[in-house]
Write a protein that holds these residues in place. Structure first.
Motif, PDB file in Angstrom:
ATOM      1  N   ARG A  83       0.835  -1.192   0.000  1.00 21.18           N
ATOM      2  CA  ARG A  83       0.000   0.000   0.000  1.00 21.18           C
ATOM      3  C   ARG A  83       0.875   1.249   0.000  1.00 21.18           C
ATOM      4  O   ARG A  83       0.650   2.210  -0.733  1.00 21.18           O
ATOM      5  N   ARG A  84       1.902   1.225   0.843  1.00 23.17           N
ATOM      6  CA  ARG A  84       2.849   2.337   0.931  1.00 23.17           C
ATOM      7  C   ARG A  84       3.458   2.620  -0.439  1.00 23.17           C
ATOM      8  O   ARG A  84       3.568   3.738  -0.899  1.00 23.17           O
ATOM      9  N   SER A 114      10.222   6.454   2.424  1.00 23.81           N
ATOM     10  CA  SER A 114       9.762   5.284   3.181  1.00 23.81           C
ATOM     11  C   SER A 114      10.897   4.276   3.253  1.00 23.81           C
ATOM     12  O   SER A 114      11.732   4.247   2.364  1.00 23.81           O
ATOM     13  N   ASP A 167      -7.149   6.451   9.380  1.00 28.19           N
ATOM     14  CA  ASP A 167      -6.139   5.982   8.429  1.00 28.19           C
ATOM     15  C   ASP A 167      -5.272   7.173   8.016  1.00 28.19           C
ATOM     16  O   ASP A 167      -5.468   7.761   6.962  1.00 28.19           O
ATOM     17  N   ALA A 209      -0.750  10.859   2.341  1.00 32.62           N
ATOM     18  CA  ALA A 209      -0.421  10.755   0.917  1.00 32.62           C
ATOM     19  C   ALA A 209      -1.382  11.627   0.106  1.00 32.62           C
ATOM     20  O   ALA A 209      -0.973  12.355  -0.804  1.00 32.62           O
ATOM     21  N   ASP A 210      -2.651  11.535   0.468  1.00 33.28           N
ATOM     22  CA  ASP A 210      -3.678  12.291  -0.224  1.00 33.28           C
ATOM     23  C   ASP A 210      -3.424  13.799  -0.107  1.00 33.28           C
ATOM     24  O   ASP A 210      -3.455  14.527  -1.103  1.00 33.28           O
ATOM     25  N   GLU A 224       7.753   1.747   9.665  1.00 33.39           N
ATOM     26  CA  GLU A 224       8.347   0.638  10.438  1.00 33.39           C
ATOM     27  C   GLU A 224       9.492   1.087  11.333  1.00 33.39           C
ATOM     28  O   GLU A 224       9.586   0.687  12.495  1.00 33.39           O
ATOM     29  N   PHE A 270       1.018   4.268  -2.715  1.00 29.81           N
ATOM     30  CA  PHE A 270       0.876   5.692  -2.357  1.00 29.81           C
ATOM     31  C   PHE A 270       2.063   6.484  -2.895  1.00 29.81           C
ATOM     32  O   PHE A 270       1.917   7.532  -3.507  1.00 29.81           O
ATOM     33  N   ASP A 271       3.270   5.967  -2.610  1.00 30.11           N
ATOM     34  CA  ASP A 271       4.481   6.706  -2.950  1.00 30.11           C
ATOM     35  C   ASP A 271       4.600   6.966  -4.445  1.00 30.11           C
ATOM     36  O   ASP A 271       5.194   7.941  -4.881  1.00 30.11           O
ATOM     37  N   GLU A 314      -2.175   7.249   7.171  1.00 25.17           N
ATOM     38  CA  GLU A 314      -1.267   6.974   6.059  1.00 25.17           C
ATOM     39  C   GLU A 314      -1.879   7.437   4.739  1.00 25.17           C
ATOM     40  O   GLU A 314      -1.249   8.150   3.959  1.00 25.17           O
ATOM     41  N   ALA A 315      -3.129   7.031   4.510  1.00 24.92           N
ATOM     42  CA  ALA A 315      -3.811   7.427   3.279  1.00 24.92           C
ATOM     43  C   ALA A 315      -4.046   8.933   3.272  1.00 24.92           C
ATOM     44  O   ALA A 315      -3.848   9.601   2.252  1.00 24.92           O
ATOM     45  N   THR A 328      -3.124   7.283  -5.215  1.00 31.96           N
ATOM     46  CA  THR A 328      -3.792   7.720  -3.994  1.00 31.96           C
ATOM     47  C   THR A 328      -5.236   8.073  -4.314  1.00 31.96           C
ATOM     48  O   THR A 328      -5.578   8.284  -5.479  1.00 31.96           O
ATOM     49  N   PRO A 329      -6.092   8.121  -3.292  1.00 30.36           N
ATOM     50  CA  PRO A 329      -7.471   8.519  -3.523  1.00 30.36           C
ATOM     51  C   PRO A 329      -7.517   9.854  -4.269  1.00 30.36           C
ATOM     52  O   PRO A 329      -6.644  10.710  -4.057  1.00 30.36           O
ATOM     53  N   ASP A 330      -8.495  10.003  -5.123  1.00 30.00           N
ATOM     54  CA  ASP A 330      -8.713  11.224  -5.899  1.00 30.00           C
ATOM     55  C   ASP A 330      -7.892  11.321  -7.180  1.00 30.00           C
ATOM     56  O   ASP A 330      -8.139  12.202  -7.988  1.00 30.00           O
ATOM     57  N   GLU A 332       2.750   8.155   9.351  1.00 29.33           N
ATOM     58  CA  GLU A 332       2.595   7.309   8.151  1.00 29.33           C
ATOM     59  C   GLU A 332       2.770   5.839   8.478  1.00 29.33           C
ATOM     60  O   GLU A 332       2.923   5.025   7.577  1.00 29.33           O
ATOM     61  N   ARG A 357      -1.448  10.559 -13.095  1.00 28.03           N
ATOM     62  CA  ARG A 357      -0.698  11.770 -12.785  1.00 28.03           C
ATOM     63  C   ARG A 357       0.298  12.119 -13.895  1.00 28.03           C
ATOM     64  O   ARG A 357       1.431  12.508 -13.640  1.00 28.03           O
TER      65      ARG A 357
END
Lengths: 81, 782
Positions: free
Chosen positions: A26-27, B70, B233, B239-240, B213, A30-31, B235-236, A35-37, B210, A57
């Motif tokens: 998931r990370r 990360s 959440d 990022a968002d 770890e 995102f990276d 983390e999301a 991501t949402p939107d 975020e 993007r």
């Protein structure tokens, strides 16, 4: 209508609603901009059907269907742009 | 001297900028503990450019390309640790202006550290070409750090960038773009890190939110996170918010031009990743790469088969003459011509090899002649000529083809095509627990294991890399082909059975099959791990930069030459000494190699190879095979060279030496058959097992040295063991099944048992340790 990115047909596009999956994957998503939107369009499938190539993007991203199954997308209805 | 770190996404032109900044001062090493390139260099401004100011030198450290800070890939961990622990005087963040949105995501994280940041807005020329506009001043206002437009490729804006970098303040407080959305949570976490006295508290605070770890390992961090997040959440959300900020600010800084539906990249992709044509096109590209590197008949100008050949050789033309089996050229001009053409036109790779060998031979001959004239002893000229020069040149001789192959693959990589190949082939490789990227190094193995092992750097997963490096030698390299053809030729010539091409082809297939089985085995046992994810950017196609390619090749050359003169040099000299010294420390010429220390070692080792069919059952001459296998460790070319020398020594063959060694081997086979009366079936099986053994065992010294450098720490000795074990098992299987076909069922049964055992263990139904513990307990009770 919502649909998983892995179930997209070529040319379909939509807006990402939710990203699931375990922490690391998931990370990573995102990276790299999943991501949402974010707007996403399925460009093509690899000759053997998997992985897939999407536009996101403003660049081209490739990921496997199993990874794309973590991405929940709200369908735009028509073809993108 | 101030130190600046270069940070940016992969493919953003970071290497180009680094090369432009540091030029010849760059040196490449590895980051401690991992084999990701560590590149450092010095940027020198001339006093003239500075206008009155004294010249300022700045150390530049090139961080690996990353998407984020990360801690999930080795690259990210390296970059993060360097920025936080080594605290450079500034970060030069390279941002690809053609892909601003995703590139600025990393920027938002870099800004959270306390390290001063300057942004280099790269590829501005391409943005202008596409008609888009980016307002650098607006961006600078939004981000609060200097933004300088550059084109790393054309070298514009670089001096301005470095001037402003030199003027960066010595310290900076971290700032975040998330203040509005998550201000309260960030402040709480930040207070926790400030109380702990950690530098760059803001950066750590955000990483904690975020779910990072590394941050969660800190005592009390989990409590803080639980309290702050309260089940949300974050983390999301983070990022968002980062992307929201970027798109918001971009709206003011970027104006997009209308463009056609298809870019140039799209058009190229329509062919290169086409549903049907993708794989054929790729095979054609691959064919040309190998053809241009290894072919001795360029573009089949001299016909597709020997019978179609029409080009006259230099001897036919009267420019050279055959004397005692070797060719003598009329003059140096003809010798130079022979580099390019001798009966056929050579490919660029072969031409470079010939040229280097011509040069090296002249040096070697010159020195040996000089020594002979000075009255040096025979052993001394032998040591220098054959041992030292012969050994080093045998390895250096590979260099042109290694570099040519490397050049082609770098071209494919830099142009963006390699990423497409991974895209096309991933589906197949996933079955074996690898990603599509593993294909390239494996296929390069058919050329040479050295560039292949280096190419595994494109694999991000360490276990995947280790598994790939281990099976690369199974993809039989160019130097192993002579073993195949000579032994196969020998079998056909001596027994009049089979077809040598078919045997050779079969051995290639066996190598690939062994590689697949071994990868599956490792990925399910010692190198177990999930198939690494395949989430990858497909970069737009562009022409590779000549300067970058050359710098790349130069690095490789330096590396290889250094290796050739250290490890490889020492090893070849030792083997030469062993093969030319008797136990009384007297010198033995080539013809008496059979009484050397090496021969004794060979005789001692001979029984070891009995299960493989080329040990004790071959009688008094059988040790020749053991010795050939040992000399093959230096370079696989030596295997056949040893056979030809030893066949003469033991009187198995009496003619003049032949180039391909077929007749010597055939003579050797006849001599052994006459001596031991071994059955034809058993002998053939043993000989084929010998090929299989050499193909899968420890590769040449050059490949070993490279593998050692590329493998993670501590894995090399296991890799050597793996190669030995694999080659023994494969050799034994080939021999027993070849000699007694019904043993196939025993092997199949063993494979079935092993597979069942591994599968059961992996799903947790069977634990051998527990089984033993239970047994031990019950024994005690008795």
């Amino acid at each position: 209508m919502n649909k998983l990115l892995s179930d997209f047909a070529v040319g379909e596009s939509g807006r990402i609603v939710r990203v699931t999956g375990e922490g690391r994957l998931r990370r990573r998503l995102f990276d790299i901009g999943v991501t949402p939107d974010a707007e996403v369009t399925l460009r093509k499938r690899a000759p053997l059907g998997d992985p897939i190539e999407v536009t996101l993007r403003g660049y081209e991203l490739t990921l496997r269907k199993t990874e794309a199954a973590c991405v929940d997308v709200e369908l735009n209805g028509g073809k993108a742009e | 001297m101030k130190t600046f770190a270069l940070a940016g996404n992969p493919n953003c032109g970071k290497t180009t900028l680094f090369n432009a900044l540091t030029g010849a001062t760059a040196h490449v090493g590895n980051w401690p503990g991992v084999t990701v390139d560590k590149r450092e260099g010095v940027y020198k401004t001339s006093a003239k450019k500075q206008k009155g100011n004294a010249a300022v030198n700045m150390a530049i450290v090139d961080l690996p390309g990353i998407y984020s800070l990360s801690p999930y890939t080795p690259e990210e961990v390296i970059a993060r640790n360097y920025i936080l622990n080594d605290r450079p005087d500034g970060i030069i963040n390279i941002v690809d202006a053609t892909n601003l949105e995703r590139n600025l995501y990393l920027t938002t994280q870099l800004l959270e550290t306390d390290v001063p940041v300057i942004i280099a807005l790269n590829m501005m020329d391409e943005v202008e070409k596409s008609g888009d506009k980016i307002n650098a001043a607006a961006l600078e206002g939004a981000l609060g750090v200097p933004v300088v437009e550059i084109s790393a490729l054309k070298g514009t804006g670089i001096d301005k960038l470095m001037q402003r970098a030199a003027q960066l303040p010595a310290t900076r407080r971290g700032q975040t773009v998330l203040k509005d959305a998550l201000g309260k949570q960030i402040d709480t976490a930040c207070a926790y890190y400030e109380a702990e006295g950690v530098p760059s508290p803001l950066f750590h605070a955000l990483k904690l939110l975020e779910n990072d770890e590394i941050e969660l390992e800190r005592k009390g961090a989990q409590t803080v996170l639980d309290e702050v997040a309260a089940g949300a959440d974050l983390e999301a959300a983070i990022a968002d918010e980062r992307y929201k900020f970027i798109s918001g600010k971009l709206a003011g800084a970027k104006t997009k031009a209308k463009r056609g539906a298809l870019t140039k990249s799209d058009k190229i992709d329509r062919v290169l990743t086409h549903k049907i044509w993708a794989i054929p096109v790729f095979l054609v590209v691959l064919f040309f790469v190998f053809h241009l590197t290894f072919s001795e008949n360029l573009f089949f100008l001299n016909g597709f088969t020997e019978a179609q050949g029409w080009m006259p050789s230099l001897v036919d033309l009267g420019l050279a003459a055959e004397v005692d089996g070797s060719v003598e050229y009329n003059n140096f001009g003809v010798e130079l011509l022979a580099v390019l053409y001798d009966g056929t036109v050579f490919s660029p790779g072969v031409i470079l090899t010939n040229f280097l060998n011509l040069f090296l031979d002249h040096i070697s001959d010159g020195v040996v002649t000089l020594m002979e004239n000075a009255g040096a002893a025979q052993w001394a000229t032998g040591l220098v000529g054959d041992g030292i020069f012969g050994g080093i040149f045998a390895v250096l001789g590979f260099l042109p083809q290694i570099l040519t192959l490397f050049l082609f693959f770098s071209l494919l990589e830099d142009s963006g095509y390699m990423a497409r190949i991974a895209f096309v082939l991933d589906r197949i490789f996933r079955r074996f627990g690898l990603s599509g990227r593993a294909f390239m190094p494996m296929i390069m193995g058919f050329g040479c294991s050295v560039p292949a092992a280096v190419n595994t750097r494109t694999l991000s997963d360490e276990k995947e890399r280790t598994a790939t490096i281990r099976v690369i030698p199974f993809f039989s390299c160019g130097a192993k082909l002579p073993i195949l053809t000579a032994v196969a030729g020998g079998i056909v010539a001596a027994f009049g059975v089979g077809n040598s091409d078919l045997i050779t082809y079969g051995m290639y297939v066996l190598g690939v099959a062994s590689a697949i089985v071994c990868v599956l085995l490792m990925r399910n046992t010692s190198l177990k791990g999930e198939t690494p994810p395949f989430i990858m950017e497909l970069p737009t196609y562009h022409w590779p930069k000549f300067k970058n390619l050359m710098l790349h090749l130069w690095d490789k050359t330096k590396h290889f030459v250094k290796k050739a003169f250290t490890i490889i040099f020492a090893s070849t000299v030792i083997i030469w000494l062993f093969s030319h010294l008797s136990f009384k420390w007297g010198y033995l010429p080539d013809e008496e190699m059979n009484s050397s220390i090496l021969a004794s070692i060979g005789m001692l080792l001979q029984p070891v190879f009995t299960p493989l069919g080329f040990g004790s059952q071959l009688g008094q001459f059988g040790w020749v095979f053991a010795v050939a296998a040992i000399t093959g460790l230096v370079a696989k070319e030596n295997v056949i060279a040893t056979f030809t020398t030893l066949a003469l020594c033991i009187g198995a063959y009496a003619g003049a030496g032949t180039e391909d060694g077929v007749e010597e081997l055939s003579g050797l086979i006849a001599a052994i058959t006459a001596d031991t009366g071994i059955s034809q079936g058993q002998f053939v099986a043993g000989l084929i097992a010998f090929i299989a053994f050499n193909m899968t065992t420890i590769p040449c010294f050059a490949a070993c040295a490279t593998a050692k450098a590329e493998l993670p720490k501590g894995k090399f000795k296991w890799t050597l063991l793996f190669w030995l074990a694999a080659s023994f098992v494969i050799g034994a299987a080939v021999y027993t099944v070849g000699a007694w076909w019904w043993t196939l069922f025993i092997w199949l049964a063993v494979i079935a048992v092993v597979t069942t055992f591994i599968v059961l263990r992996n799903i947790g139904k069977f634990d051998i340790l527990r089984l033993f513990k239970i047994r031990r307990k019950s024994n005690k009770e008795e």
